[in-house]
Write a protein that holds these residues in place. Structure first.
Motif, PDB file in Angstrom:
ATOM      1  N   GLY A 239      36.249  32.408  41.730  1.00 32.71           N
ATOM      2  CA  GLY A 239      34.832  32.681  41.937  1.00 32.71           C
ATOM      3  C   GLY A 239      33.965  32.501  40.703  1.00 32.71           C
ATOM      4  N   VAL A 240      32.808  31.879  40.897  1.00 35.75           N
ATOM      5  CA  VAL A 240      31.816  31.804  39.822  1.00 35.75           C
ATOM      6  C   VAL A 240      31.179  33.182  39.666  1.00 35.75           C
ATOM      7  CG1 VAL A 240      31.399  29.337  40.107  1.00 35.75           C
ATOM      8  CG2 VAL A 240      30.063  30.962  41.456  1.00 35.75           C
ATOM      9  N   TRP A 241      30.804  33.512  38.441  1.00 33.59           N
ATOM     10  CA  TRP A 241      30.369  34.895  38.208  1.00 33.59           C
ATOM     11  C   TRP A 241      29.140  35.029  37.315  1.00 33.59           C
ATOM     12  CZ3 TRP A 241      30.613  37.221  33.255  1.00 33.59           C
ATOM     13  CH2 TRP A 241      31.225  36.425  32.260  1.00 33.59           C
ATOM     14  N   ILE A 242      28.796  34.002  36.562  1.00 35.24           N
ATOM     15  CA  ILE A 242      27.632  34.082  35.675  1.00 35.24           C
ATOM     16  C   ILE A 242      26.370  33.836  36.502  1.00 35.24           C
ATOM     17  CG2 ILE A 242      26.488  33.047  33.671  1.00 35.24           C
ATOM     18  CD1 ILE A 242      29.310  32.320  32.638  1.00 35.24           C
ATOM     19  N   TYR A 243      25.370  34.690  36.343  1.00 36.64           N
ATOM     20  CA  TYR A 243      24.161  34.565  37.164  1.00 36.64           C
ATOM     21  C   TYR A 243      23.447  33.246  36.903  1.00 36.64           C
ATOM     22  CZ  TYR A 243      19.576  35.125  39.156  1.00 36.64           C
ATOM     23  OH  TYR A 243      18.438  34.903  39.890  1.00 36.64           O
ATOM     24  N   THR A 270      33.664  31.425  46.382  1.00 40.59           N
ATOM     25  CA  THR A 270      33.522  32.852  46.094  1.00 40.59           C
ATOM     26  C   THR A 270      32.642  33.035  44.857  1.00 40.59           C
ATOM     27  OG1 THR A 270      35.647  32.838  44.892  1.00 40.59           O
ATOM     28  CG2 THR A 270      35.677  33.552  47.200  1.00 40.59           C
ATOM     29  N   PHE A 271      31.988  34.200  44.794  1.00 37.32           N
ATOM     30  CA  PHE A 271      31.041  34.445  43.702  1.00 37.32           C
ATOM     31  C   PHE A 271      30.897  35.943  43.487  1.00 37.32           C
ATOM     32  CE2 PHE A 271      28.545  35.017  47.457  1.00 37.32           C
ATOM     33  CZ  PHE A 271      27.431  35.775  47.131  1.00 37.32           C
ATOM     34  N   HIS A 272      30.324  36.303  42.335  1.00 34.12           N
ATOM     35  CA  HIS A 272      30.042  37.694  42.003  1.00 34.12           C
ATOM     36  C   HIS A 272      28.530  37.888  41.962  1.00 34.12           C
ATOM     37  CE1 HIS A 272      34.218  38.102  39.868  1.00 34.12           C
ATOM     38  NE2 HIS A 272      34.299  37.851  41.161  1.00 34.12           N
TER      39      HIS A 272
END
Length: 380
Positions: A239-243, A270-272
């Motif tokens: 998952g990518v996570w940096i805004y 997927t992402f955060h």
């Protein structure tokens, strides 16, 4: 710079130079898989009496009774998934670890929960060790969580065959297991832990940031390859996570090299999302434009307005799965905010607003209104 280039060259020399075919699922296959799934709701889960993934699964501290009790709470909310972290060091007892993981999956199935299993993780302590884990550091968020692989293994190419054996071993053992929702190959792979163990902290034990990111960027495609070679029938993701703004996600020229690897190898996106609901409302269409299923694998931090009540209705309408951080408050201490590393909550002091978690240690809700919101979202 010379040291960084040398490290990358070492990695290239030990990994296959031929660009492998990824074996990534076609979008149609991923969407057909997701069409059969319910609205996925769950938590990132470790039992309250485990400070990290090692303590959760090592023989001396594996606690099925506590896991059973806590998963019953999740079932009561209508949750149907959990995101659960594994660790490469656990494979040193491959037979024992496989047995305990099988037992954990049986407990999940008992409570109608299909977990997403995480193979590697770049977050927090870069020096993991098997055996008895230290007690939580008072007042600090995730003071005992450990990376997988640790810094020693990540920077020592002679250990890569061991990492490959772990991935192929654990995925191969459960490759056809319908109790598993998906495999998350690497959590936040380019997280350099700047404010805890990294460049902004007083005590720096992390691999230097640029070197770490370069190594993991090169290694991650091979982790996907190892999992596919092991025969995984479940989807793979990282998952990518940096805004980023929605426009950035739709412009591949603005992606980092790591994000390019993640998007191009993941079967499902997927992402955060640790920010307000307006941001979630905007990012979902951007990520869905890739034409694949979308699941948020981390959210819900009250201090930054990432909330059950605001986020779950948006996600349910779009059928974007939602997995919050934290379930029952315990040794991870993630009810404390991230900046507790700079401002520890000493002498038993607690934040006015708990950062993560759904339940307190005694099983009572942190906020009954949140429990109601989760039940409303999971209602069929």
């Amino acid at each position: 710079m010379k040291r960084l280039l040398f490290a990358v060259c070492l990695i290239v020399s030990t990994l296959s130079l031929a660009q492998p075919t990824t074996g990534r699922w076609p979008a149609a296959k991923a969407n057909a898989w997701y069409a059969k799934e319910p609205f996925l709701v769950g938590s990132n889960y470790a039992p309250a009496n485990a400070i990290n993934e090692l303590e959760m699964f090592q023989a001396d501290t594996f606690d099925p009774a506590t896991i059973d009790k806590e998963l019953a709470l999740a079932e009561g909310l209508g949750m149907n998934t959990m995101r659960v972290f594994l660790h490469d060091l656990l494979w040193q007892d491959s037979a024992g670890f496989t047995k305990r993981l099988d037992q954990f999956l049986s407990l999940c199935a008992k409570h109608k929960i299909r977990p997403m299993l995480v193979l590697f993780d770049s977050c927090w302590d870069p020096n993991p060790k098997l055996g008895k884990q230290h007690e939580p550091t008072p007042g600090i968020h995730n003071s005992g969580w450990v990376q997988s692989p640790g810094a020693d293994a990540l920077t020592d190419v002679s250990q890569y065959p061991r990492l490959e054996a772990y991935v192929k071993g654990v995925v191969g053992a459960f490759k056809n297991d319908k109790r598993i929702l998906a495999w998350d190959t690497w959590n936040e792979p380019d997280n350099a832990n700047d404010n805890s163990y990294g460049q902004n902290h007083t005590i720096k034990t992390e691999v230097p940031k640029e070197r770490k990111i370069a190594i993991v960027t090169r290694l991650l495609p091979h982790v996907f390859q190892w999992a596919r070679a092991a025969g995984a029938t479940q989807p793979l993701t990282s998952g990518v996570w940096i805004y980023r703004s929605p426009d950035d996600w739709q412009n591949s020229a603005k992606w980092s090299l790591m994000e390019k690897v993640q998007f191009e190898n993941s079967d499902i996106i997927t992402f955060h999302q640790y920010s307000k609901s307006d941001d979630l409302d905007k990012v979902i269409p951007a990520l869905k434009s890739f034409g694949r299923p979308v699941i948020c694998t981390e959210y819900m931090a009250r201090g930054v307005n990432s909330l059950f009540q605001t986020h779950l209705p948006i996600a349910k309408k779009a059928k974007v799965g939602m997995i919050n951080w934290g379930f029952v408050a315990g040794k991870t201490q993630t009810f404390l905010p991230w900046d507790s590393w700079q401002k520890p909550y000493v002498n038993g002091r607690e934040p006015a607003i708990w950062f993560h978690e759904v339940f307190k240690r005694d099983g009572t809700p942190v906020d009954p209104a949140e429990v109601a919101a989760i039940k409303q979202a999971t209602r069929k």
